[in-house]
Design a protein around this motif. Structure first.
Motif, PDB file in Angstrom:
ATOM      1  N   PHE A   1      -7.699   3.661  32.735  1.00 44.99           N
ATOM      2  CA  PHE A   1      -6.699   2.611  32.581  1.00 44.99           C
ATOM      3  C   PHE A   1      -6.383   2.418  31.100  1.00 44.99           C
ATOM      4  O   PHE A   1      -5.330   1.918  30.738  1.00 44.99           O
ATOM      5  N   ILE A   2      -7.340   2.785  30.264  1.00 45.23           N
ATOM      6  CA  ILE A   2      -7.136   2.728  28.817  1.00 45.23           C
ATOM      7  C   ILE A   2      -7.531   4.089  28.270  1.00 45.23           C
ATOM      8  O   ILE A   2      -8.551   4.657  28.696  1.00 45.23           O
ATOM      9  N   LYS A   3      -6.716   4.599  27.364  1.00 40.73           N
ATOM     10  CA  LYS A   3      -7.019   5.903  26.788  1.00 40.73           C
ATOM     11  C   LYS A   3      -8.319   5.838  25.991  1.00 40.73           C
ATOM     12  O   LYS A   3      -8.521   4.926  25.199  1.00 40.73           O
TER      13      LYS A   3
ATOM     14  N   VAL B   1     -11.905   2.416  30.426  1.00 40.32           N
ATOM     15  CA  VAL B   1     -11.729   3.717  29.779  1.00 40.32           C
ATOM     16  C   VAL B   1     -12.159   4.828  30.747  1.00 40.32           C
ATOM     17  O   VAL B   1     -11.442   5.806  30.958  1.00 40.32           O
TER      18      VAL B   1
END
Lengths: 267, 402
Positions: free
Chosen positions: A264-266, A260
């Motif tokens: 890479f991840i919202k 996060v």
């Protein structure tokens, strides 16, 4: 039918390391082995010999190297080759791909001029160039198929399943031809005690440049178009943060947090 | 031949220590260096000797002769995607590097484009840096063949006399380049990771040796063109400039069916047609630590929730658990995704050379000593089989919340 196997003795590559402090090579305990892809090529040849007894297949292993490279020929004989030849001469020192393929071509023409099929590994695990077999085929003026995983002999033709970037293709060509082998269904075998004993009765011959009538101006460093300018240690990598993952829940949370934080991840 | 000047040799053993092949020793009795039969004339000892006691005689060629060769060439390899012919990324990457080399040399950059109907690729090649496109169209060049492509390219090289030729180290590039090198008696340096022009206007080719444990820089001092191959994803793809102009040179191709001795009988695309690990942005990569084939489902599930693609180490391909096109490493593909997550991969050097260009590397391994942690930006020492299911659970919860 005559099959020639081109083999190479290589150091067990992942055991060769550079001392990061001094930049020198750490060689202790590094064994020399028969290049694995050459073993797959030999395994393929032995399979053909077993499957097609009517062809009276004779397998000749050829290697080029220092005197101690004879060890890989013994292994080839133990694994099913019928005879072995070592091309060895101080005058070969400094030979690059072009000169090595010149010497191999001369060796093949001298030893087995009426060969039908040449099998080689797709690459050697020390240099990884994958170039010597193709250059040898060119010098012999015969067609080649690289990255083979399965070879079938069909009359005067050879049919090869070849690895491509997206899968496979089946190629066919007329013999004499050269095929380089990837793994496929071939395996590295261990010769039995009996095979090892039998191999001691099979012939191994050493040939020098003079024995093969190779022009001295065509070999060695002087004839090699590529030359090593220098050798150095790759820049050392230190690595980033390392966390303890003995508790999988905490570890999973840390992994999620990292992904996060780095978008890479919202989040 | 490597010569030892016995008078200058002090027996310091510097040569013995640096020799990659154990081919030079200092004889205890005489305290002088002695060259053994397995010397390859790599020159490592010559640079290490502080007393100028070692020398290698090398050939020279006149500058006049070398100056006849100019232009940097790139082989424009293409592929078929959904039935359409598209240029391969590696060809564009080589145009980027080729542009840099051509500028340093003050020469023009040209691309060799072979095929049946490939003229539609010309604009993209010019926009990515090519000054000249050698367009070689012929019925018999519709599919790649060793004989057809080697013949056409060799003849263009012989006629145009480039100083440098670059090939993508793809399966076909590695099939083609050595054929041309042997035909023209040229040097060829495989899998270069660095290319530069030195002060003598020579192409300085850097490549890993011994599976990446050592780097070697290589020159082709007295033959032209100097030829190298470069793996995909080693050099960045240049930004296209749509205003750039270039020239098309049409080459008359003269090929006969019998000059192509190898016939394609069948093309088999492996079951995962959509998977191209070289172009994936997120790779979930697994190694021997996966334990058994059944655990693959968990990994595939993870790749799905991360929008990633599954890749793996050679061990998995050798065991038949993963198709070869998904193998990362020296005997597989070189990848450079934005995120590379390695589960249960110890990080043998052959694997590392295939993925260290990745933007971010995460490693999960139960062995704190695993070499993969040396290249990882973030590492977790733990059991992948416990961590992956927990992570999938957390990630799904996280996605629902956001």
């Amino acid at each position: 039918m005559k099959i020639v196997i081109l083999v190479k003795q290589v150091p067990e590559a992942d055991k060769v390391a550079v001392d990061p402090e001094t930049g020198t090579l750490i060689r202790e305990g590094v064994d020399s082995i028969l290049n694995p892809y050459c073993e797959y090529a030999l395994d393929q040849a032995v399979k053909l010999k077993q499957e097609l007894p009517e062809l009276n297949i004779e397998i000749t292993a050829i290697t080029m190297g220092p005197p101690q490279a004879k060890a890989v020929l013994y292994r080839c004989l133990g694994l099913g080759a019928d005879k072995g030849y070592l091309l060895s001469d101080r005058k070969f020192a400094g030979s690059d791909v072009w000169v090595t393929s010149t010497a191999l071509k001369e060796g093949i023409v001298h030893i087995e001029p009426n060969f039908d099929l040449i099998l080689a590994g797709k690459q050697a695990i020390d240099g990884d160039t994958a170039q010597v077999p193709a250059e040898t085929a060119e010098q012999l003026g015969i067609p080649q198929i690289t990255y083979g995983v399965d070879v079938k002999v069909n009359g005067k033709r050879v049919e090869v399943k070849r690895e491509t970037e997206t899968g496979y293709q089946i190629l066919s060509t007329r013999m004499p031809a050269l095929v380089t082998m990837s793994k496929g269904s071939n395996i590295r075998r261990i010769p039995s005690m009996q095979q090892v004993l039998d191999s001691r009765n099979k012939p191994i011959e050493t040939l020098t440049a003079t024995d093969m009538n190779i022009d001295e101006n065509k070999i060695g460093l002087q004839a090699s178009p590529t030359q090593v300018d220098k050798i150095f240690a790759p820049p050392a990598k230190t690595g980033g943060e390392i966390v303890d993952g003995s508790d999988p829940k905490i570890a999973a949370q840390k992994l999620l947090n990292y992904l996060v934080e780095n978008n890479f991840i919202k989040g | 031949m490597l010569e030892v000047n016995i008078e200058a040799c002090t027996g310091c053993k510097a040569c013995e220590r640096v020799c990659p092949f154990g081919a030079i020793i200092v004889v205890p009795e005489t305290k002088k260096a002695k060259v053994l039969d397995n010397c390859t004339l790599c020159g490592a000892c010559v640079s290490a000797c502080n007393f100028e006691a070692l020398s290698i005689e090398r050939k020279a060629i006149s500058e006049e002769e070398l100056a006849k060769f100019n232009k940097v060439f790139v082989w424009g390899e293409w592929e078929k995607k959904d039935g359409k012919i598209v240029i391969k990324n590696v060809a564009l990457e080589l145009l980027g590097k080729g542009r840099e080399l051509a500028n340093k040399l003050g020469e023009s950059l040209a691309i060799l484009l072979l095929g049946k109907e490939v003229e539609h690729l010309v604009p993209i090649l010019i926009h990515h840096g090519a000054d000249i496109v050698y367009l070689c169209e012929h019925e018999l060049l519709e599919e790649y063949s060793t004989d057809g492509y080697a013949t056409v390219i060799s003849s263009v090289i012989a006629a145009e006399k480039p100083s440098v030729v670059l090939y993508g180290a793809t399966p076909n590039g590695r099939d083609l380049a050595p054929r041309i090198a042997a035909r023209l008696a040229l040097g060829l340096t495989a899998d270069c990771t660095g290319l530069d022009i030195n002060e003598n206007r020579q192409l300085l080719q850097t490549r890993p040796a011994f599976g990446g444990n050592i780097m070697a820089s290589i020159l082709s001092p007295y033959t032209r063109p100097q030829m190298s191959s470069v793996r995909p994803n080693v050099f960045p793809k240049p930004d296209p400039d749509e205003n750039k102009t270039g020239e098309i040179v049409r080459i008359d191709v003269n090929l006969k069916p019998f000059s192509i001795r190898t016939k394609i009988i069948e093309e088999i695309t492996s079951h995962d047609e959509g998977i191209n690990i070289e172009e994936a942005q997120i790779l979930v990569s697994v190694g021997r630590g996966i334990g058994n084939k059944e655990n693959f489902k968990v990994v595939e599930n993870l790749a799905k929730v991360l929008d990633g693609t599954v890749s793996g180490s050679r061990a998995l391909v050798d065991m038949g658990w993963l198709p070869h096109p998904q193998q990362v490493g020296q005997s597989g593909k070189t990848v450079a995704p934005t995120l590379y997550i390695a589960f249960g991969i110890s990080g043998a050097i052959q694997h590392l050379v295939g993925m260290t260009s990745s933007n971010t590397i995460i490693a999960v391994n139960n062995d704190v000593e695993a070499p993969i942690f040396k290249v990882a930006d973030f590492g977790i020492v733990g059991n992948m089989h416990e961590i992956i299911p927990e992570f999938i659970k957390l990630l799904e919860e996280h996605k629902q919340k956001n």
